[in-house]
Design a protein around this motif. Structure first.
Motif, PDB file in Angstrom:
ATOM      1  N   GLY A  33      28.378  40.147  -9.934  1.00 39.96           N
ATOM      2  CA  GLY A  33      28.684  41.257 -10.968  1.00 39.96           C
ATOM      3  C   GLY A  33      27.719  42.260 -11.096  1.00 39.96           C
ATOM      4  O   GLY A  33      27.750  42.878 -12.157  1.00 39.96           O
ATOM      5  N   ALA A  34      26.843  42.559 -10.426  1.00 41.27           N
ATOM      6  CA  ALA A  34      25.665  43.398 -10.675  1.00 41.27           C
ATOM      7  C   ALA A  34      25.324  44.175  -9.331  1.00 41.27           C
ATOM      8  O   ALA A  34      26.027  44.144  -8.397  1.00 41.27           O
ATOM      9  CB  ALA A  34      24.874  42.850 -11.017  1.00 41.27           C
ATOM     10  N   TYR A  35      24.072  44.808  -9.294  1.00 43.34           N
ATOM     11  CA  TYR A  35      23.883  45.750  -8.260  1.00 43.34           C
ATOM     12  C   TYR A  35      23.180  44.958  -7.045  1.00 43.34           C
ATOM     13  O   TYR A  35      22.198  44.543  -7.273  1.00 43.34           O
ATOM     14  CB  TYR A  35      22.785  46.685  -9.062  1.00 43.34           C
ATOM     15  N   PRO A  36      23.862  45.251  -5.865  1.00 43.94           N
ATOM     16  CA  PRO A  36      23.440  44.456  -4.755  1.00 43.94           C
ATOM     17  C   PRO A  36      22.256  45.169  -4.230  1.00 43.94           C
ATOM     18  O   PRO A  36      21.548  44.380  -3.092  1.00 43.94           O
ATOM     19  CB  PRO A  36      24.827  44.821  -3.920  1.00 43.94           C
ATOM     20  N   TRP A  37      21.836  46.184  -4.597  1.00 48.49           N
ATOM     21  CA  TRP A  37      20.629  46.955  -3.978  1.00 48.49           C
ATOM     22  C   TRP A  37      19.210  46.460  -4.758  1.00 48.49           C
ATOM     23  O   TRP A  37      18.004  46.737  -4.489  1.00 48.49           O
ATOM     24  CB  TRP A  37      20.663  48.227  -3.882  1.00 48.49           C
ATOM     25  N   TRP A  38      19.305  45.775  -5.809  1.00 54.94           N
ATOM     26  CA  TRP A  38      18.233  45.432  -6.833  1.00 54.94           C
ATOM     27  C   TRP A  38      17.937  43.823  -6.835  1.00 54.94           C
ATOM     28  O   TRP A  38      18.835  43.155  -6.880  1.00 54.94           O
ATOM     29  CB  TRP A  38      18.486  45.931  -8.249  1.00 54.94           C
ATOM     30  N   GLY A  39      16.643  43.464  -6.973  1.00 59.08           N
ATOM     31  CA  GLY A  39      16.680  42.147  -7.489  1.00 59.08           C
ATOM     32  C   GLY A  39      16.352  42.169  -8.924  1.00 59.08           C
ATOM     33  O   GLY A  39      16.229  43.213  -9.679  1.00 59.08           O
ATOM     34  N   ASN A  40      16.468  41.025  -9.494  1.00 54.59           N
ATOM     35  CA  ASN A  40      16.554  40.521 -10.778  1.00 54.59           C
ATOM     36  C   ASN A  40      15.129  39.898 -11.389  1.00 54.59           C
ATOM     37  O   ASN A  40      14.858  38.841 -10.775  1.00 54.59           O
ATOM     38  CB  ASN A  40      17.727  39.806 -11.317  1.00 54.59           C
ATOM     39  N   ALA A  41      14.610  40.541 -12.379  1.00 57.47           N
ATOM     40  CA  ALA A  41      13.382  39.819 -13.188  1.00 57.47           C
ATOM     41  C   ALA A  41      14.095  39.048 -14.471  1.00 57.47           C
ATOM     42  O   ALA A  41      14.973  38.348 -14.641  1.00 57.47           O
ATOM     43  CB  ALA A  41      12.287  40.600 -13.325  1.00 57.47           C
ATOM     44  N   MET A  42      13.272  39.381 -15.556  1.00 57.99           N
ATOM     45  CA  MET A  42      13.828  39.143 -16.841  1.00 57.99           C
ATOM     46  C   MET A  42      13.618  40.616 -17.510  1.00 57.99           C
ATOM     47  O   MET A  42      12.792  40.730 -18.326  1.00 57.99           O
ATOM     48  CB  MET A  42      12.965  37.969 -17.483  1.00 57.99           C
ATOM     49  N   GLY A  43      14.797  40.926 -17.863  1.00 68.99           N
ATOM     50  CA  GLY A  43      14.967  42.236 -18.650  1.00 68.99           C
ATOM     51  C   GLY A  43      14.895  43.450 -17.888  1.00 68.99           C
ATOM     52  O   GLY A  43      15.196  44.564 -18.278  1.00 68.99           O
ATOM     53  N   TRP A  44      14.506  43.308 -16.836  1.00 62.34           N
ATOM     54  CA  TRP A  44      14.285  44.116 -15.655  1.00 62.34           C
ATOM     55  C   TRP A  44      14.775  44.027 -14.330  1.00 62.34           C
ATOM     56  O   TRP A  44      14.931  42.936 -14.151  1.00 62.34           O
ATOM     57  CB  TRP A  44      12.970  44.393 -15.216  1.00 62.34           C
ATOM     58  N   TRP A  45      15.390  45.020 -13.645  1.00 62.60           N
ATOM     59  CA  TRP A  45      15.772  44.988 -12.319  1.00 62.60           C
ATOM     60  C   TRP A  45      14.436  45.429 -11.460  1.00 62.60           C
ATOM     61  O   TRP A  45      13.870  46.121 -12.125  1.00 62.60           O
ATOM     62  CB  TRP A  45      16.989  45.717 -11.879  1.00 62.60           C
ATOM     63  N   PHE A  46      14.520  45.084 -10.312  1.00 66.37           N
ATOM     64  CA  PHE A  46      13.400  45.479  -9.523  1.00 66.37           C
ATOM     65  C   PHE A  46      13.728  46.381  -8.239  1.00 66.37           C
ATOM     66  O   PHE A  46      14.676  45.508  -7.525  1.00 66.37           O
ATOM     67  CB  PHE A  46      12.176  44.837  -9.277  1.00 66.37           C
ATOM     68  N   LYS A  47      13.135  47.139  -7.635  1.00 68.46           N
ATOM     69  CA  LYS A  47      13.304  47.770  -6.500  1.00 68.46           C
ATOM     70  C   LYS A  47      12.482  46.899  -5.138  1.00 68.46           C
ATOM     71  O   LYS A  47      11.236  46.457  -5.631  1.00 68.46           O
ATOM     72  CB  LYS A  47      12.870  49.239  -6.200  1.00 68.46           C
ATOM     73  N   PRO A  48      13.244  46.213  -4.360  1.00 64.30           N
ATOM     74  CA  PRO A  48      12.700  45.449  -3.410  1.00 64.30           C
ATOM     75  C   PRO A  48      11.283  45.954  -2.587  1.00 64.30           C
ATOM     76  O   PRO A  48      11.420  47.222  -2.483  1.00 64.30           O
ATOM     77  CB  PRO A  48      13.512  44.893  -2.441  1.00 64.30           C
ATOM     78  N   ALA A  49      10.178  45.159  -2.505  1.00 59.09           N
ATOM     79  CA  ALA A  49       9.109  45.759  -1.777  1.00 59.09           C
ATOM     80  C   ALA A  49       9.431  46.109  -0.433  1.00 59.09           C
ATOM     81  O   ALA A  49      10.176  45.512   0.369  1.00 59.09           O
ATOM     82  CB  ALA A  49       8.130  44.510  -1.867  1.00 59.09           C
ATOM     83  N   GLU A  50       8.715  46.991  -0.064  1.00 58.45           N
ATOM     84  CA  GLU A  50       8.559  47.606   1.387  1.00 58.45           C
ATOM     85  C   GLU A  50       7.967  46.466   2.325  1.00 58.45           C
ATOM     86  O   GLU A  50       6.940  45.910   1.793  1.00 58.45           O
ATOM     87  CB  GLU A  50       8.317  48.943   1.335  1.00 58.45           C
ATOM     88  N   ASP A  51       8.101  46.709   3.505  1.00 56.90           N
ATOM     89  CA  ASP A  51       7.285  45.724   4.434  1.00 56.90           C
ATOM     90  C   ASP A  51       5.729  45.990   4.160  1.00 56.90           C
ATOM     91  O   ASP A  51       5.293  46.980   4.077  1.00 56.90           O
ATOM     92  CB  ASP A  51       7.552  46.039   5.943  1.00 56.90           C
ATOM     93  N   GLY A  52       5.247  44.620   3.961  1.00 60.04           N
ATOM     94  CA  GLY A  52       3.714  44.888   3.620  1.00 60.04           C
ATOM     95  C   GLY A  52       3.210  45.287   2.408  1.00 60.04           C
ATOM     96  O   GLY A  52       2.040  45.152   1.964  1.00 60.04           O
ATOM     97  N   GLY A  53       4.202  45.764   1.506  1.00 61.56           N
ATOM     98  CA  GLY A  53       3.792  46.173  -0.017  1.00 61.56           C
ATOM     99  C   GLY A  53       4.250  45.059  -1.031  1.00 61.56           C
ATOM    100  O   GLY A  53       4.675  43.838  -0.742  1.00 61.56           O
TER     101      GLY A  53
END
Length: 359
Positions: free
Chosen positions: A300-320
């Motif tokens: 039920g949410a945004y397929p391009w983000w990961g979830n933390a606690m109170g935050w969504w996050f942009k996934p890390a790039e290769d090696g980052g």
């Protein structure tokens, strides 16, 4: 909300020097983002006004601007942009060992005085990372009749504790649920239940706790939590028109202006400090940003983000590493922090639909 996400992506590009080194010191140029926002509100019927504030870790507020029918003092309903502030309060309670008996990773049944019908292993951490097993918002929108026993979360009447008791003690037989921490299901009554835990352990109302732990030490001028979700069109932009103060929406009830919210972003950029006040520990701030659910696995949410606690996050790039954390709201606003470039921002858009268009 998709328009504010586009603005965020545009802003991140326009404030870059084109280098892949996010740690390089760059003199920010906001002209491109300002022009985009000005043009957008001049032509977009749904969002006739927009404002934004940018805060630097060391310098504080470095840019603020507004266009259309907003100004730099506009107070707005923030919807799910409320989630980060709510978790910040819960973490402050978690860290107040001298006065509060509360561990965000302990089972909520340890604190609530009622006999619950949900998994006995649910913790407050599960509640606010969408991993409690309680049905999320997708079931409210798709199966409203079966979700009705938990509908108190969307209405201003009553109290938060009464609503939390109803949620904790009432199952939803025709709506799928899951054991705690086995799946992520976005939003819904699990967040209201976290507010009931807070009021129980804190011995005060949510807004009283907000004032004590966050608003006063951070010197916020007017931010508070209410519940206009079922009647957003009754909001007139004046903080005194905020209703539901005794049954505030924990996941979506905050009203704030640019300056107040910027102080919360500064808290998260500065290891939990609001000016001279240490509101959270550095460990508490980092704990909120830990990954709970990988990209694409929150129902039920945004397929391009990961979830933390109170935050969504942009996934890390290769090696980052992960460096961009964000929150988006149903009424249009979005906030973010970039922990590598050490800045954050809030963009306020306001589109308050009539009640028959959903909350």
């Amino acid at each position: 909300m998709k328009h504010s996400i586009l603005l965020l992506l545009f802003f991140l590009v326009s404030c870059s020097d084109g280098s892949d080194n996010r740690n390089e010191v760059v003199e920010p140029d906001f002209s491109a983002a300002d022009t985009w926002l000005q043009d957008f509100v001049a032509t977009e019927e749904m969002y006739p006004g927009g404002s934004m504030i940018i805060v630097d870790k060391a310098q504080g507020t470095i840019h603020k601007i507004a266009f259309g029918d907003q100004d730099e003092d506009t107070v707005a309903l923030l919807a799910s942009v409320s989630k980060m502030p709510s978790v910040t309060l819960l973490m402050a309670l978690h860290e107040d060992d001298a006065n509060v008996d509360f561990d965000i990773q302990s089972t909520i049944s340890s604190y609530l005085p009622w006999v619950g019908v949900w998994d006995s292993d649910i913790t407050t951490e599960h509640l606010v990372s969408h991993r409690s097993g309680l049905p999320g918002l997708q079931y409210f929108f798709s199966q409203q009749a079966d979700y009705l026993p938990h509908i108190c979360q969307f209405f201003p009447a009553g109290t938060l504790l009464a609503c939390a008791e109803k949620i904790f003690t009432t199952s939803l037989p025709n709506v799928p649920s899951a054991p705690a921490n086995t799946a992520a299901d976005y939003g819904g009554s699990q967040w209201q239940l976290s507010g009931g835990v807070a009021e129980t352990v804190g011995g005060a109302s949510w807004n009283q706790l907000w004032n004590q732990y966050i608003a006063e030490p951070c010197e916020l001028e007017l931010s508070r939590f209410g519940n206009n979700l079922s009647v957003p069109t009754e909001w007139d932009g004046n903080i005194d028109s905020l209703i539901g103060l005794e049954n505030p929406s924990i996941e979506g009830g905050m009203a704030a202006n640019l300056d107040d919210y910027a102080k919360l972003l500064s808290l998260h950029l500065n290891d939990g400090a609001c000016g001279d006040s240490q509101v959270l520990s550095p460990e508490g701030v980092a704990f909120m940003r830990e990954q709970r659910t990988p990209v694409g696995e929150v129902a039920g949410a945004y397929p391009w983000w990961g979830n933390a606690m109170g935050w969504w996050f942009k996934p890390a790039e290769d090696g980052g590493e992960v460096y961009l954390y964000l929150t988006g709201g149903f009424f249009g606003s979005i906030s973010w922090i970039d922990v590598e470039r050490e800045y954050g921002g809030l963009v306020i858009f306001e589109n308050y639909p009539a009640a028959d268009q959903g909350v």
